[in-house]
Design a protein around this motif. Sequence first.
Motif: not given
Lengths: 291, 266
Positions: A238-252
């Motif tokens: 079965k296909i469903g929606l999943k969550l992905a989370v990240n913090t890009l602390n080096v972006v600046y």
Amino acid sequence: MADTSTSIFNRIWRGLGSLRLFWWLCLSISSIFYFGVMGIKGGAVHGFKEMNKQILIDWVRGPGIEKPLILGWLFIVALLVMLLSMNLTVRLSSEIKTIHKLHLDWKNKGKKGSGIILLRKASIFLMHFSVVLMILIHLTSSVSGVKLSGPVLSKGHVIKHPLLPFSLECKNIIRPSGKNLGKHARPTVVLKPANSDLPSFKIPGWHQGYYYNIYADYIDVEPESVKPGETPKKPREKIGLKLAVNTLNVVYFLMAAASLCFIGIILHLSVRPEALVFFEKNKKRWQLLTT
Amino acid sequence: MEMAVRNLYYLSMCLYALGALVLLWKREEGIAAPVRIILTAGFALHTLSVLSYIGLCGHIPIHARAQMALPRTWGMGMIMIFVLPNLKDRLLLGNIIIGILILCMVGLPLPLANEMGVRAGLLAAAPFFWFHLYDVAVVIFTYCFSLSLTLLLKRKDSSGLSNAQLQSKIRSIALWGFVFFTLAQIAGSIWAVKDFGEYWLWHPMHLISVAVWIFYAGMIHLRWIPEISSRRGAVMGVTGFSAIMWWTLYHDYGKQMVLFVKGVFI
């Protein structure tokens, strides 16, 4: 004895910062990346995308141990990139000396055209420096920050994870309707910090320094109950929606390095010998245009 | 109407191919008048097809294959037209046309104008301007490929640009291509952070982008390494272009081309 060791050190130092080494490293890194792509596309390597689901160092410590081929490839890439960084750093240190000397010449007006040469050297320094900076920033982002992927998104479900700032309740999943939706084909999910007065927010998007993304993937289906004597049926995928989370602390820092690179490129293109010849040739035209 | 516009594009490519054949067939030095007429007519039709596509779509087409074929071949066509009047080097002109035809082949089949809508997925969210920076880079690298091939195939007694002039041009062109590719990479990563929350993914597309970038970084440094021959620079110009084309073919679009070829010939 001291002289011999100094000369050996100098030879190693010169070799490490040589352009010839840089050229070979460029070719090697390019080739190893191509081999990687051929391995993935050819089907010889599996599980490559798993590296995107967590911080690289966590992948190396965890699932990476079971993937010796990718781990070996990654080790060679890391080794080559480290050598490239060393090569560029040695080069930068010698460029600083040259820039300092040129700066003195320019200040004392001892040599004609030293200002242009100074700018040219400074532009090359800026470009090389920004590349070293970007490698370091990428290294930092590979060993720090937060990255997780996998919690299933379904209406009313509460997601708890030690890496998340708070538990999240999935309030609603808004699926777009119609055909040829283009970039609006992705669903929107409304999340709310559970057991808190904080307002709900929509994803995909940034929220309090965390980026929340949605992706479709196979989800585990609970096996049907089996009566004694029956063979269990294979659960349907079965296909469903999943969550992905990240913090890009080096972006600046990344933005700063990219800006330095951009400034270096523009400066170099303006003061390189070919550009100066071009400006000199078109001097009269410019004067005609401006008067 | 849409079929007609697409066929106009194919016709212009046929004219380029015809021009290249006449170039090979004609033995006298310099560009003969028929070749000039054929190539100019090809470019006029090419421009017309691009403008018609823009007219029908309402914007510069941003579809995977159109992205590769339309703006890129047209960019090379522009270079060919600029080179055409002053040129006595048949080999270089022939190689520029080869570059255009390779870009066209890799971008086959060209979708109809009504299929040029914004596709779901990565391309969908891509801002046009940044993607066209890649197009500019690819056009410049294709010209670099044409120059490099000319240097490699050139005989000592043939007329046209000298080896030193070709080498100098290759160096300069490769630098410009590298600059545009770098700007595209920077712009693309900023966009990716904004829209996907990440600037880097372990994905074949990203790996090849870095591989191409670093390959050309090595190539532009060759001028300061006298012990490595400049002929090797020309070999790199050809190899780098092959790498870009291989990337394009090996990516998802390759499957489409196979289907197209099967549809036409089988």
